[in-house]
Design a protein around this motif. Structure first.
Motif, PDB file in Angstrom:
ATOM      1  N   CYS A 104      -3.355   2.616  -8.164  1.00  0.00           N
ATOM      2  CA  CYS A 104      -2.150   2.570  -8.141  1.00  0.00           C
ATOM      3  C   CYS A 104      -2.401   0.745  -7.169  1.00  0.00           C
ATOM      4  O   CYS A 104      -3.312   0.813  -7.648  1.00  0.00           O
ATOM      5  N   ILE A 105      -1.343  -0.266  -7.445  1.00  0.00           N
ATOM      6  CA  ILE A 105      -2.208  -1.332  -6.930  1.00  0.00           C
ATOM      7  C   ILE A 105      -2.675  -0.876  -5.539  1.00  0.00           C
ATOM      8  O   ILE A 105      -4.007  -1.625  -5.711  1.00  0.00           O
ATOM      9  N   GLY A 106      -1.803  -0.807  -4.730  1.00  0.00           N
ATOM     10  CA  GLY A 106      -1.909  -1.052  -3.275  1.00  0.00           C
ATOM     11  C   GLY A 106      -3.626   0.033  -3.004  1.00  0.00           C
ATOM     12  O   GLY A 106      -3.922  -0.236  -2.098  1.00  0.00           O
ATOM     13  N   MET A 156      -2.607 -11.627  -5.434  1.00  0.00           N
ATOM     14  CA  MET A 156      -2.105 -10.136  -5.757  1.00  0.00           C
ATOM     15  C   MET A 156      -3.221  -8.897  -6.441  1.00  0.00           C
ATOM     16  O   MET A 156      -3.875  -9.687  -7.494  1.00  0.00           O
ATOM     17  N   ALA A 157      -3.236  -8.722  -5.690  1.00  0.00           N
ATOM     18  CA  ALA A 157      -4.796  -7.451  -6.002  1.00  0.00           C
ATOM     19  C   ALA A 157      -4.342  -6.278  -7.200  1.00  0.00           C
ATOM     20  O   ALA A 157      -3.404  -6.047  -7.668  1.00  0.00           O
ATOM     21  N   THR A 158      -5.414  -6.547  -7.982  1.00  0.00           N
ATOM     22  CA  THR A 158      -5.652  -5.302  -9.390  1.00  0.00           C
ATOM     23  C   THR A 158      -4.858  -4.378  -9.337  1.00  0.00           C
ATOM     24  O   THR A 158      -5.540  -3.555  -7.898  1.00  0.00           O
ATOM     25  N   ALA A 181       1.274  -1.911   0.044  1.00  0.00           N
ATOM     26  CA  ALA A 181      -0.204   0.043   0.397  1.00  0.00           C
ATOM     27  C   ALA A 181       0.178   1.161   0.317  1.00  0.00           C
ATOM     28  O   ALA A 181       0.634   2.700  -0.510  1.00  0.00           O
ATOM     29  N   THR A 182       2.422   0.637   0.416  1.00  0.00           N
ATOM     30  CA  THR A 182       2.969   2.263   0.105  1.00  0.00           C
ATOM     31  C   THR A 182       3.678   2.316  -0.866  1.00  0.00           C
ATOM     32  O   THR A 182       3.750   1.040  -1.715  1.00  0.00           O
ATOM     33  N   PRO A 183       4.850   3.385  -1.373  1.00  0.00           N
ATOM     34  CA  PRO A 183       4.928   3.316  -2.927  1.00  0.00           C
ATOM     35  C   PRO A 183       6.175   2.277  -2.391  1.00  0.00           C
ATOM     36  O   PRO A 183       7.264   1.848  -1.646  1.00  0.00           O
ATOM     37  N   SER A 184       7.110   2.030  -3.544  1.00  0.00           N
ATOM     38  CA  SER A 184       7.716   0.357  -3.788  1.00  0.00           C
ATOM     39  C   SER A 184       9.072   1.518  -3.791  1.00  0.00           C
ATOM     40  O   SER A 184       9.172   2.206  -4.217  1.00  0.00           O
ATOM     41  N   GLY A 185      10.011   0.999  -3.348  1.00  0.00           N
ATOM     42  CA  GLY A 185      11.488   0.726  -3.008  1.00  0.00           C
ATOM     43  C   GLY A 185      11.399   0.947  -1.266  1.00  0.00           C
ATOM     44  O   GLY A 185      10.332   0.660  -0.575  1.00  0.00           O
ATOM     45  N   ALA A 186      12.723   1.445  -1.067  1.00  0.00           N
ATOM     46  CA  ALA A 186      12.963   0.923   0.591  1.00  0.00           C
ATOM     47  C   ALA A 186      12.620   2.127   1.533  1.00  0.00           C
ATOM     48  O   ALA A 186      12.780   3.505   0.323  1.00  0.00           O
ATOM     49  N   GLY A 187      12.695   1.891   1.957  1.00  0.00           N
ATOM     50  CA  GLY A 187      11.830   3.584   3.101  1.00  0.00           C
ATOM     51  C   GLY A 187      11.709   2.612   4.616  1.00  0.00           C
ATOM     52  O   GLY A 187      12.643   1.460   5.178  1.00  0.00           O
ATOM     53  N   ALA A 188      11.650   3.920   5.579  1.00  0.00           N
ATOM     54  CA  ALA A 188      11.592   2.926   7.414  1.00  0.00           C
ATOM     55  C   ALA A 188      10.835   2.309   7.088  1.00  0.00           C
ATOM     56  O   ALA A 188      10.699   1.450   7.711  1.00  0.00           O
TER      57      ALA A 188
END
Length: 462
Positions: A459-461, A110-112, A11-18
């Motif tokens: 977006c997907i999430g 996987m959600a569309t 549900a959050t943007p793809s990529g590394a984060g906290a």
């Protein structure tokens, strides 16, 4: 059309984060999560109350994937109207994918794109216009766009349409009832009240339709073309507005060979400034292409800023007036701001002359920043933001605009029919069509293709 399976997505943007959030929705959401979640206090998820958060670990057999916070939302009190689990994990790409793959192996799908919001719509948690406002809210990048999206997501627009539709539907029922008693020549629908309703609906629809002109540019950002001869300070002005060195500046005329665009928020409204190539006669092939693009950008712009060098006014005033007249004649409906730049290099006598010959002139020194605030205020004055201040409904969605136009056309037919004494059976046809177009907006009338087109842009999430 509601799928009974359980879906999962980031549900959050793809990529590394906290932190990352993984969302699961469906009948088996809590049951599947419970098998993979080990609470630090030994709680069973299925026995916990809705809207609670639990600390524990996501386990793949004996292997610990991550320590997480797991939130439970039980139907129907969730975003989708189904059981929903949200897992807040550490934002490592590896951890995100490990958890998602684990739940896919446990029976999730996987959600569309937009499927969580689609389920919210299908389960009656949102109407269609509110669901579309969710996407607008996510993409809003200025205060005005955010305010409009929030109002629509809260149901401001759809409640206004729903009220009109309900009143029209009541009269439609009475008209239809008259058809059942046609041989007795009775009127169940008071024609005067009906005329008053149709007039009121016409006024509301006209206001909503007219608001699209403002709403669309607020949503997309208002394009402003900065034009003028080479070396008059167009790029310096762009840099001053953006407060950064976005465009290359030099003393060489024709430095800008292509258009440069960037967007800033002024007073909560998004403005997209376009620095264009200088307009002049040239044999340089590359520069000529840039000048051609300049005129294309003027065509696309909502506002035109014409910049000239105040120092050159005595020598070029006649040419300047001809150029301004050309733009005014070609774009009579397009706001034009005429600006004398580099006024820090001229005396008061020349400034007075410029002001007397071009009364609408604005004075500026892009290099020092003098006049920038007055320019931004002038840009805001060109945009009708009264509706925003008054919290009126503003239309930003082209699908809604199209449906409103069609509904308005049908209402005008009904109005004409009432004025000319048209029989009830013909009135009923036009009323049904108006109701149909109202229903298209809020989702009472829909189809799989329409829903597919709308939610494919999410977006997907979400």
């Amino acid at each position: 059309m509601i799928n009974q399976d359980t879906i999962v997505a980031l549900a959050t943007p793809s990529g590394a984060g906290a932190i990352a959030i993984i969302r699961i929705s469906g009948k088996q959401a809590i049951g599947i999560a419970e098998k993979q979640f080990q609470s630090v206090s030994g709680k069973q998820l299925s026995k916990q109350a809705t809207h609670t958060i639990h600390l524990g670990h996501i386990m793949d057999g004996d292997r610990t994937i991550d320590q997480v916070l797991l939130s439970i939302f039980k139907n129907p009190n969730s975003y989708t109207g189904e059981d929903v689990v949200e897992i807040s994990c550490h934002g490592s790409n590896y951890i995100q994918q490990e958890i998602i793959q684990l739940f896919l192996r446990q029976g999730c799908r996987m959600a569309t794109a937009g499927e969580f919001t689609l389920r919210a719509f299908l389960n009656g948690k949102l109407d269609l216009s509110q669901a579309e406002a969710v996407a607008d809210l996510i993409s809003s990048d200025n205060e005005a766009a955010h305010q409009i999206a929030m109002q629509q997501m809260r149901g401001g627009f759809s409640s206004e349409i729903a009220k009109l539709r309900e009143e029209l539907l009541n009269f439609a029922s009475l008209i239809e009832l008259e058809l059942d008693f046609a041989e007795e020549d009775v009127e169940f629908a008071d024609r005067k009240q009906f005329k008053d309703l149709i007039e009121r609906i016409s006024i509301v629809l006209k206001r909503l339709i007219d608001s699209f002109a403002v709403g669309n540019v607020i949503k997309e950002g208002i394009p402003v073309a900065i034009v003028g001869e080479p070396n008059v300070g167009k790029s310096t002005l762009l840099n001053a507005l953006l407060n950064e060195d976005r465009a290359i500046v030099s003393e060489i005329a024709g430095t800008t060979r292509d258009t440069i665009e960037d967007e800033i928020s002024i007073g909560g409204i998004g403005f997209r400034f376009i620095d264009t190539a200088g307009i002049r006669e040239t044999e340089d092939v590359v520069e000529s292409i840039g000048i051609k693009k300049t005129f294309e950008k003027i065509d696309q712009a909502q506002v035109v800023i014409y910049l000239f060098d105040a120092h050159d006014f005595n020598d070029k005033s006649s040419v300047l007036k001809v150029e301004l007249e050309k733009i005014k004649n070609k774009y009579p409906q397009k706001p034009l701001l005429v600006i004398a730049n580099k006024i820090d290099k001229v005396d008061d006598v020349l400034i007075a002359k410029i002001q007397s010959e071009i009364p609408e002139i604005k004075l500026l020194s892009a290099k020092s920043g003098f006049g920038i605030e007055q320019l931004t205020n002038s840009l805001l004055e060109l945009i009708n933001t009264g509706s925003l201040r008054n919290n009126e409904t503003i239309i930003t969605n082209s699908r809604h605009y199209d449906a409103l136009l069609k509904a308005f056309q049908e209402i005008q037919k009904v109005k004409y029919g009432l004025e000319t004494g048209l029989s009830g059976d013909f009135l009923a046809i036009d009323i049904r069509q108006a109701l149909y177009h109202f229903g298209e907006i809020t989702g009472e009338i829909t189809n799989d293709d329409l829903l597919g087109n709308i939610f494919a842009n999410f977006c997907i999430g979400k």
